[in-house]
Design an enzyme around this catalytic site. Structure first.
Site, short mmCIF file in Angstrom:
data_model
loop_
_atom_site.label_atom_id
_atom_site.label_comp_id
_atom_site.label_asym_id
_atom_site.label_seq_id
_atom_site.Cartn_x
_atom_site.Cartn_y
_atom_site.Cartn_z
N LYS A 462 16.58 0.18 -4.07
CA LYS A 462 15.58 -0.03 -5.11
C LYS A 462 16.27 -0.35 -6.44
O LYS A 462 17.48 -0.15 -6.57
CB LYS A 462 14.72 1.22 -5.24
N TYR A 687 26.31 -4.42 -38.79
CA TYR A 687 25.05 -4.22 -39.51
C TYR A 687 25.03 -2.92 -40.32
O TYR A 687 25.59 -1.91 -39.90
CB TYR A 687 23.89 -4.15 -38.51
N MET A 736 22.63 -6.88 -30.64
CA MET A 736 21.86 -7.28 -29.46
C MET A 736 22.74 -7.95 -28.41
O MET A 736 22.67 -7.63 -27.23
CB MET A 736 20.74 -8.25 -29.89
C1 LIG Z 1 15.81 7.17 -4.99
C2 LIG Z 1 15.42 8.00 -3.86
C3 LIG Z 1 16.38 8.56 -3.00
C4 LIG Z 1 17.86 8.46 -3.25
O1 LIG Z 1 18.29 9.46 -4.14
P1 LIG Z 1 19.82 9.59 -4.55
O2 LIG Z 1 19.91 10.78 -5.40
O3 LIG Z 1 20.15 8.34 -5.30
O4 LIG Z 1 20.57 9.70 -3.29
C5 LIG Z 1 15.94 9.24 -1.89
N1 LIG Z 1 14.63 9.38 -1.64
C6 LIG Z 1 13.69 8.88 -2.44
C7 LIG Z 1 12.27 9.10 -2.11
C8 LIG Z 1 14.04 8.18 -3.58
O5 LIG Z 1 13.11 7.67 -4.39
#
Ligand SMILES: *Cc1c(COP(=O)(O)O)cnc(C)c1O
Length: 792
Positions: A462, A687, A736
């Site tokens: 993800k 800045y 930026m």
């Molecule tokens: C992101 C996620 C994981 C992975 O977690 P880590 O700590 O990165 O290993 C596992 N299960 C679910 C439901 C997640 O959303």
């Protein structure tokens, strides 16, 4: 000899060893290989009904296929009585092997390990390459655990042993440095001579302990009695005494590691009969060793695979194999220079090249160099062209006509293929995120080592694979047969499918509007509420779909998303069993604090709740519903809770969330110095005049800012980056698109590389300064930062 079914090239001539490793079992691929024409198999179990399923195959059953592979290589080695150099050590093995090869090449025919094939499997495959023409063999031996070296020694049977420098790698598996050193020295036992650096106390002590009978060729910068006494090192000019004679040579490197490796090579080369004159002549010509196979986006829809590793037929084969495994539906083009190969006539060599290229799906061939041009008729590819040198090629229609092709560039260094890469590469923002795909695999295997072989693995990719880029990471993971990939939203899944990913994909946050997309692209949604379930069932019915797999999430304590295992199960079961549109494929929950011992009691409670809810669900169905709760930290901390499947996230990207330790670095964020300014103490930088100075300073500007994901709170000397290995603080406010750094004490110039985080500067240094978690820093790298992938 084949151990990896994906590398199959010449089926009729292949003997497949079905190896069982911690993570995979070669027996699974027999059917596939048989269909592709392989007939000879070495196995531990003969497949059921083999007479009917595989009528033409021969199966040789052995108790242990890896041992059989090793014994075969050992026998092969016995056929040769030649000088064989065996190289071990923590760092520099490949460097020493390659430089030794370069030093000996002008006068001898050499067989050496391809790339870094130095494992229990790699060593037998390397030794197998010895043939009648070979005059010297050079092989690497790498170990990660006690007891491994003996097997490698029996296969290599070195006549000269080489110990390169000793470092921390794999220390977790050894009680002490000394234990690891003794294990490495196992390689030396029956050698005639051993080369090592006696300036290292541990090494010297261990060698005394082992009671070595052969000739000790130590090198030292302080001990004048050493066989190879290094009298002085001035920049890259090395003066030494060997057999009471003083000589010198120059090397084209200045860093300490390279100097040590060069000295080791010099000592070995002298022992193998090179003269000090040869050394003085050949040392300055050593070439850096590029181990990486780089994949880059090229212009006009091309993908470039760049391999500047030494040009010989074994490494060509590996590069072709790497290319062949990629899924993109593009024409496959090989651009090759003359090769420097010992032992084969040009006729034979290029006939072999042609055969390999054809087998690996190359449909267009561009040859560069006089020798290749002269052998043009040996290349059996219809679409072929030849050029005398790179300039002729760059000026031709063949170059401008490259379009939508996957191009493997393999040129020996003198041919200057970097000019081709430079012109073909898409010009990018000078800030890149470099992603090491090997490290991803090593991290995967690290976590797999906590799991039973039958436990399935979901890899979380993800948020664009935690910033590393989902498509390339998914390809690598698919290659390593993970069971599921998980992304957040449907669009991320679609991107993967369009890139040719066929693995199972789970959608963690399915949007109500995207069900149709999920059906079209074979994506399996998570279901966490009745509202979502009802909408999904309705959408599936509309499409006439039945039995769509879904993943049921239970809320055991996070109180974010999920069904309540105490209150909701009866109703959930009732709804699920009264429809056919979807079926539960898995049921899972997520720990709130598996990364800290403080929450162990709560984790136990969560696990209890999950057991109760998930068992209840399973009891209502006759098919198996996979159960999973462990994330990265859970896999390590609660291996007994791995159930049917685990979900690996952050760990895959090289960070152990339990202690913020870096496993194998996956992502390195890099940029370059754009401009440098001498700024007097009285002036300010950036800045709002925030960058006050305490002395006259040198300030460098780098093309990365908060819009790239470099958090503004790192500015005003709260954090630093690395310039030529030294810490350079951020001065003033981060802008930026640009940041300013203090390089007053650092030797550097415009164009030099800057590491923001990665290999030498753990990303956790940044997340600690920001009082956040590494997840946030990694996923914050913006899309305009180009991702560049490589593989060793
Ligand atoms: C992101 C996620 C994981 C992975 O977690 P880590 O700590 O990165 O290993 C596992 N299960 C679910 C439901 C997640 O959303």
């Amino acid at each position: 000899m084949l151990t990896d079914s994906r590398s199959l090239c010449f089926p009729e001539e292949t003997l497949f060893f079905a190896l069982k490793t911690q993570r995979n079992d070669g027996h699974r691929y027999i059917q596939d290989l048989y269909n592709r024409g392989v007939r000879q198999f070495v196995v531990e179990q003969v497949p059921e009904a083999y007479e009917t399923l595989y009528p033409q195959a021969n199966f040789l059953r052995v108790p242990h296929t890896l041992a059989a592979l090793q014994r075969l290589a050992e026998r092969h080695r016995d056929e040769f009585s030649l000088p064989i150099v065996g190289i071990t050590g923590s760092n520099g093995k490949t460097m020493v092997k390659e430089w030794l090869y370069q030093l000996l090449l002008p006068s001898q025919r050499i067989v050496r390990s391809p790339r870094s094939y130095n494992s229990q499997i790699g060593v037998p495959l390397s030794v197998w390459l010895l043939n009648e023409q070979t005059e010297v063999g050079i092989f690497e031996a790498g170990i990660s655990q006690p007891g491994e070296m003996m097997a490698l020694r029996d296969i290599i049977q070195p006549t000269i042993g080489v110990l390169t420098s000793l470092g921390a790698a794999h220390q977790e598996n050894f009680r002490s440095m000394e234990e690891k050193c003794m294990e490495k020295l196992e390689l030396m036992h029956d050698t005639e001579a051993m080369v090592y650096c006696s300036d290292n106390d541990i090494v010297s002590r261990c060698i005394r302990r082992m009671n070595y009978k052969g000739e000790k060729i130590s090198w030292s910068t302080c001990d004048q009695q050493a066989a190879f006494y290094v009298k002085s090192v001035e920049n890259s000019h090395i003066t030494y005494i060997w057999k009471e004679e003083e000589n010198c040579f120059d090397i084209p490197f200045i860093d300490e590691a390279s100097i040590e490796d060069c000295i080791t090579c010099a000592a070995v080369a002298l022992r193998l009969g090179l003269t000090p004159g040869d050394l003085a002549d050949r040392m300055p010509k050593l070439e850096p060793v590029a181990m990486r196979l780089e994949v880059k986006e090229g212009q006009r829809g091309c993908i470039l695979i760049n391999d500047s590793y030494n040009s010989d037929i074994n490494s060509l084969d590996i590069a072709l194999d790497f290319m062949n495994r990629r899924e993109e539906l593009k024409k496959r083009t090989l651009i090759l220079s003359d090769m420097f190969q010992s032992g084969l006539s040009p006729e034979k060599l290029y006939a072999q090249v042609s055969e390999l290229a054809v087998k690996r799906g190359i449909t267009k061939f561009i040859g560069i160099g006089a020798q290749l041009t002269a052998q043009a008729d040996k290349i059996q590819i219809a679409d072929k062209q030849f050029f005398a040198d790179v300039n002729h090629f760059l000026g031709s229609d063949a170059f401008t006509g490259l379009r939508n092709e996957m191009i493997l560039l393999k040129g020996a260094r003198p041919f200057g293929f970097d000019q081709i890469t430079e012109q073909l590469e898409q010009k990018v923002h000078e800030t890149i995120l470099e992603v090491n795909l090997n490290a991803v695999v090593e991290n995967l295997n690290y976590y797999r080592s906590f799991m039973k072989p039958e436990t399935k693995m979901v890899c979380m990719i993800k948020a664009d694979a935690y910033g590393a880029g989902a498509v390339e990471i998914a390809k690598t993971l698919q290659d390593h047969r993970v069971d599921y990939l998980a992304v957040a939203v449907a669009d991320e899944g679609v991107t993967l499918r369009k890139a040719g990913i066929t693995a199972n994909i789970m959608i963690m946050n399915p949007e109500m509007t995207a069900f149709k997309t999920m059906f079209d692209y074979d994506l399996e949604p998570e279901v966490y509420s009745f509202r979502l379930l009802d909408a999904l069932i309705k959408a599936a019915r509309k499409e006439g779909i039945t039995g769509w797999p879904v993943h049921i999430k239970l809320d055991t304590g996070m109180h974010r998303l999920g069904f309540d295992p105490e209150q909701d199960m009866d109703e959930l079961i009732d709804r699920l069993t009264h429809q056919q549109a979807v079926i539960p494929r898995s049921v899972f929950s997520h720990f709130v604090g598996s990364d800290s011992d403080d929450f162990d009691n709560f984790s136990t409670l969560q696990f209890k709740r999950f057991e109760m809810g998930s068992q209840k669900l399973q009891a209502a169905f006759s098919h198996k519903i996979l159960r999973h709760i462990d994330n990265s930290a859970g896999i390590e901390h609660f291996p007994d809770r791995q159930l049917d499947m685990c979900r690996l996230g952050l760990g895959l990207y090289g960070i152990d969330s339990r202690d913020n330790r870096i496993l194998h670095t996956v992502s390195t964020l890099k940029t370059t110095i754009l401009q440098m300014h001498q700024v007097p103490k009285s002036e300010t930088v950036g800045y709002s005049r925030k960058g006050k100075l305490t002395r006259d300073s040198v300030i460098a500007a780098i093309p990365i800012g908060y819009a790239d994901g470099l958090n503004r709170r790192l500015g005003n000397r709260h954090c630093y980056c690395l310039v030529n290995g030294q810490k350079a603080e951020y001065v003033g406010n981060i802008c930026m698109d640009v940041a300013l750094i203090d390089v007053t004490d650092i030797p550097c110039q415009e164009g030099d590389q800057v590491e923001i985080f990665g290999e030498h500067l753990p990303v956790t240094v940044l997340s600690d300064v920001l009082e956040t978690i590494p997840y946030e820093v990694l996923t914050g790298i913006s899309n305009r930062v180009k991702r560049v992938y490589f593989q060793d």
